[in-house]
Design a protein around this motif. Structure first.
Motif, PDB file in Angstrom:
ATOM      1  N   VAL A  53      -2.699   2.409  13.556  1.00  0.00           N
ATOM      2  CA  VAL A  53      -3.483   2.677  14.764  1.00  0.00           C
ATOM      3  C   VAL A  53      -3.624   4.171  15.029  1.00  0.00           C
ATOM      4  CG1 VAL A  53      -3.506   2.421  17.270  1.00  0.00           C
ATOM      5  CG2 VAL A  53      -2.912   0.466  15.827  1.00  0.00           C
ATOM      6  N   SER A  54      -2.519   4.913  14.960  1.00  0.00           N
ATOM      7  CA  SER A  54      -2.567   6.342  15.271  1.00  0.00           C
ATOM      8  C   SER A  54      -3.408   7.101  14.254  1.00  0.00           C
ATOM      9  CB  SER A  54      -1.151   6.921  15.310  1.00  0.00           C
ATOM     10  OG  SER A  54      -0.358   6.250  16.256  1.00  0.00           O
ATOM     11  N   GLY A  55      -3.281   6.731  12.983  1.00  0.00           N
ATOM     12  CA  GLY A  55      -4.065   7.385  11.946  1.00  0.00           C
ATOM     13  C   GLY A  55      -5.548   7.151  12.120  1.00  0.00           C
ATOM     14  N   VAL A  56      -5.914   5.910  12.382  1.00  0.00           N
ATOM     15  CA  VAL A  56      -7.330   5.575  12.587  1.00  0.00           C
ATOM     16  C   VAL A  56      -7.883   6.335  13.789  1.00  0.00           C
ATOM     17  CG1 VAL A  56      -8.911   3.723  13.234  1.00  0.00           C
ATOM     18  CG2 VAL A  56      -7.178   3.325  11.468  1.00  0.00           C
ATOM     19  N   ALA A  60       0.829  -1.200   0.000  1.00  0.00           N
ATOM     20  CA  ALA A  60       0.000   0.000   0.000  1.00  0.00           C
ATOM     21  C   ALA A  60       0.867   1.254   0.000  1.00  0.00           C
ATOM     22  CB  ALA A  60      -0.910  -0.009   1.224  1.00  0.00           C
ATOM     23  N   ASP A  61       0.356   2.332  -0.610  1.00  0.00           N
ATOM     24  CA  ASP A  61       1.148   3.556  -0.662  1.00  0.00           C
ATOM     25  C   ASP A  61       1.271   4.159   0.733  1.00  0.00           C
ATOM     26  OD1 ASP A  61      -1.110   5.228  -0.101  1.00  0.00           O
ATOM     27  OD2 ASP A  61      -1.646   5.243  -2.218  1.00  0.00           O
ATOM     28  N   LEU A  62       2.201   5.097   0.849  1.00  0.00           N
ATOM     29  CA  LEU A  62       2.553   5.655   2.148  1.00  0.00           C
ATOM     30  C   LEU A  62       1.349   6.294   2.837  1.00  0.00           C
ATOM     31  CD1 LEU A  62       4.949   6.194   4.049  1.00  0.00           C
ATOM     32  CD2 LEU A  62       5.309   8.353   2.837  1.00  0.00           C
ATOM     33  N   ALA A  63       0.595   7.094   2.104  1.00  0.00           N
ATOM     34  CA  ALA A  63      -0.559   7.772   2.702  1.00  0.00           C
ATOM     35  C   ALA A  63      -1.583   6.769   3.223  1.00  0.00           C
ATOM     36  CB  ALA A  63      -1.198   8.702   1.675  1.00  0.00           C
ATOM     37  N   GLN A  64      -1.763   5.682   2.480  1.00  0.00           N
ATOM     38  CA  GLN A  64      -2.723   4.667   2.923  1.00  0.00           C
ATOM     39  C   GLN A  64      -2.233   3.972   4.189  1.00  0.00           C
ATOM     40  OE1 GLN A  64      -3.914   1.913  -0.140  1.00  0.00           O
ATOM     41  NE2 GLN A  64      -4.979   0.567   1.287  1.00  0.00           N
ATOM     42  N   LYS A  65      -0.944   3.711   4.267  1.00  0.00           N
ATOM     43  CA  LYS A  65      -0.397   3.092   5.474  1.00  0.00           C
ATOM     44  C   LYS A  65      -0.602   3.985   6.692  1.00  0.00           C
ATOM     45  CE  LYS A  65       3.209   0.401   3.145  1.00  0.00           C
ATOM     46  NZ  LYS A  65       4.670   0.263   2.920  1.00  0.00           N
ATOM     47  N   ILE A  66      -0.394   5.284   6.522  1.00  0.00           N
ATOM     48  CA  ILE A  66      -0.576   6.204   7.641  1.00  0.00           C
ATOM     49  C   ILE A  66      -2.048   6.265   8.041  1.00  0.00           C
ATOM     50  CG2 ILE A  66      -0.297   8.577   8.454  1.00  0.00           C
ATOM     51  CD1 ILE A  66       2.347   7.149   8.012  1.00  0.00           C
ATOM     52  N   ARG A  67      -2.934   6.305   7.072  1.00  0.00           N
ATOM     53  CA  ARG A  67      -4.368   6.347   7.372  1.00  0.00           C
ATOM     54  C   ARG A  67      -4.828   5.107   8.126  1.00  0.00           C
ATOM     55  NH1 ARG A  67      -7.981   9.625   4.787  1.00  0.00           N
ATOM     56  NH2 ARG A  67      -9.546   7.988   5.020  1.00  0.00           N
ATOM     57  N   ASN A  68      -4.261   3.957   7.766  1.00  0.00           N
ATOM     58  CA  ASN A  68      -4.747   2.684   8.308  1.00  0.00           C
ATOM     59  C   ASN A  68      -4.024   2.228   9.561  1.00  0.00           C
ATOM     60  OD1 ASN A  68      -6.616   2.518   6.234  1.00  0.00           O
ATOM     61  ND2 ASN A  68      -5.306   1.263   4.922  1.00  0.00           N
ATOM     62  N   TYR A 122     -10.119  14.273  12.847  1.00  0.00           N
ATOM     63  CA  TYR A 122      -8.932  15.014  12.421  1.00  0.00           C
ATOM     64  C   TYR A 122      -8.275  14.369  11.203  1.00  0.00           C
ATOM     65  CZ  TYR A 122      -9.642  17.235  16.909  1.00  0.00           C
ATOM     66  OH  TYR A 122     -10.194  17.906  17.967  1.00  0.00           O
ATOM     67  N   GLU A 123      -9.060  14.018  10.237  1.00  0.00           N
ATOM     68  CA  GLU A 123      -8.524  13.408   9.021  1.00  0.00           C
ATOM     69  C   GLU A 123      -7.570  14.354   8.301  1.00  0.00           C
ATOM     70  OE1 GLU A 123     -10.095  11.184   4.938  1.00  0.00           O
ATOM     71  OE2 GLU A 123     -11.530  11.970   6.396  1.00  0.00           O
ATOM     72  N   THR A 124      -7.854  15.653   8.327  1.00  0.00           N
ATOM     73  CA  THR A 124      -6.979  16.615   7.658  1.00  0.00           C
ATOM     74  C   THR A 124      -5.569  16.567   8.224  1.00  0.00           C
ATOM     75  OG1 THR A 124      -8.838  18.091   7.196  1.00  0.00           O
ATOM     76  CG2 THR A 124      -6.647  19.057   7.119  1.00  0.00           C
ATOM     77  N   ASP A 125      -5.460  16.386   9.537  1.00  0.00           N
ATOM     78  CA  ASP A 125      -4.137  16.297  10.149  1.00  0.00           C
ATOM     79  C   ASP A 125      -3.371  15.082   9.637  1.00  0.00           C
ATOM     80  OD1 ASP A 125      -4.578  18.566  11.624  1.00  0.00           O
ATOM     81  OD2 ASP A 125      -5.191  17.495  13.430  1.00  0.00           O
ATOM     82  N   VAL A 126      -4.073  13.978   9.459  1.00  0.00           N
ATOM     83  CA  VAL A 126      -3.435  12.764   8.946  1.00  0.00           C
ATOM     84  C   VAL A 126      -2.970  12.984   7.514  1.00  0.00           C
ATOM     85  CG1 VAL A 126      -3.781  10.314   8.443  1.00  0.00           C
ATOM     86  CG2 VAL A 126      -4.814  11.321  10.486  1.00  0.00           C
ATOM     87  N   VAL A 127      -3.760  13.694   6.733  1.00  0.00           N
ATOM     88  CA  VAL A 127      -3.387  13.993   5.342  1.00  0.00           C
ATOM     89  C   VAL A 127      -2.121  14.837   5.305  1.00  0.00           C
ATOM     90  CG1 VAL A 127      -4.072  15.202   3.237  1.00  0.00           C
ATOM     91  CG2 VAL A 127      -5.732  13.779   4.456  1.00  0.00           C
ATOM     92  N   PHE A 128      -2.065  15.906   6.091  1.00  0.00           N
ATOM     93  CA  PHE A 128      -0.869  16.753   6.122  1.00  0.00           C
ATOM     94  C   PHE A 128       0.361  15.958   6.557  1.00  0.00           C
ATOM     95  CE2 PHE A 128      -3.771  20.532   6.581  1.00  0.00           C
ATOM     96  CZ  PHE A 128      -3.379  21.133   5.399  1.00  0.00           C
ATOM     97  N   ALA A 129       0.191  15.096   7.552  1.00  0.00           N
ATOM     98  CA  ALA A 129       1.320  14.333   8.072  1.00  0.00           C
ATOM     99  C   ALA A 129       1.809  13.270   7.100  1.00  0.00           C
ATOM    100  CB  ALA A 129       0.931  13.683   9.401  1.00  0.00           C
ATOM    101  N   SER A 130       0.968  12.877   6.144  1.00  0.00           N
ATOM    102  CA  SER A 130       1.310  11.810   5.200  1.00  0.00           C
ATOM    103  C   SER A 130       2.052  12.320   3.975  1.00  0.00           C
ATOM    104  CB  SER A 130       0.039  11.084   4.753  1.00  0.00           C
ATOM    105  OG  SER A 130      -0.656  10.543   5.860  1.00  0.00           O
ATOM    106  N   ASP A 131       2.064  13.636   3.765  1.00  0.00           N
ATOM    107  CA  ASP A 131       2.722  14.196   2.582  1.00  0.00           C
ATOM    108  C   ASP A 131       4.230  14.012   2.690  1.00  0.00           C
ATOM    109  OD1 ASP A 131       0.405  15.034   1.344  1.00  0.00           O
ATOM    110  OD2 ASP A 131       0.447  17.032   2.246  1.00  0.00           O
TER     111      ASP A 131
END
Length: 248
Positions: free
Chosen positions: A200-203, A190-198, A210-219
């Protein structure tokens, strides 16, 4: 305490406070990695000309410290002011001073002693690695991890990936631990952003809204800022003209 033998290598990687205390004494540079969300907040803030004072406790001591240094104290997420939400720093004015309490990234930043200390994340991985190479040969990358309810260390995937992204831009002899972080970062799937989203901390953050925060942190590598700890605060040490501001 078991002693680390990573000092035989140029590039080292170890978790949390124990890793900082063991490796900082024999390192030229220490890089603190707390992707969700301390290091990401610091990256965005200093890219815009702010100074961020790490602080370990979220109590009256933090308020007293903020008053002493003439800074604003960060508040809990969702209150409309600066917080451990990376998005809260997007419009921070230059020269703003913020005290940012964090039990992980901030605490580790203050445990490095006199060793040069940088704050790294996915957003500024290449920029921080480049700066570290200029500053010294012996570089320790410290994924901060999270905390279980009993306050013990919970190694976190996002910080492991952030450490690997930084190590990918370094050179020299790698400890087995540093190589392992690199291998995790380079692993197919899976791509990096998907790994961060999925992870424990991302979920957890997404479920709290705070999905926007996860998006910023995944860039990855969207920022040229180099947060360096100087006189108790992180400021931007990026070379003038290299990159004026991190992307939003």
């Amino acid at each position: 305490m078991m002693k680390s033998h990573q000092t035989n290598y140029d590039i080292r990687c170890e978790w949390g406070e124990g890793g900082v205390l063991e490796l900082s004494r024999t390192s030229d540079v220490v890089i603190i990695v707390d992707v969700l969300s301390f290091s990401t907040c610091v990256d965005i803030a200093v890219a815009r000309g702010a100074a961020v004072y790490p602080y370990p406790w979220k109590d009256n001591r933090a308020r007293e410290f903020a008053t002493a240094v003439g800074a604003e104290l960060a508040v809990p997420r969702g209150t409309g002011r600066y917080s451990l939400s990376p998005a809260s720093f997007l419009d921070i004015p230059p020269d703003t001073k913020i005290v940012l309490p964090s039990p992980n990234g901030a605490s580790l930043s203050l445990a490095t002693g006199d060793t040069i200390t940088l704050a790294g994340c996915l957003r500024n991985a290449s920029a921080v690695a480049e700066a570290a190479r200029r500053l010294g040969k012996r570089i320790s990358v410290i994924p901060a991890g999270e905390r279980w309810r009993d306050n013990s260390l919970r190694p976190s995937l996002e910080d492991w990936l952030g450490a690997g992204a930084i190590i990918d831009e370094l050179s020299g002899s790698f400890s087995p631990e540093a190589q392992a972080a690199l291998d995790v970062y380079r692993a197919p799937g899976a791509d990096l952003a998907q790994k961060i989203r999925n992870c424990v901390s991302g979920v957890e953050l997404i479920e709290r809204g705070y999905e926007t925060d996860v998006v910023f942190a995944s860039d990855l590598d969207v920022s040229c800022s180099v947060p360096i700890l100087s006189d108790k605060a992180y400021v931007n040490a990026a070379k003038p003209g290299r990159c004026d501001q991190a992307n939003g």
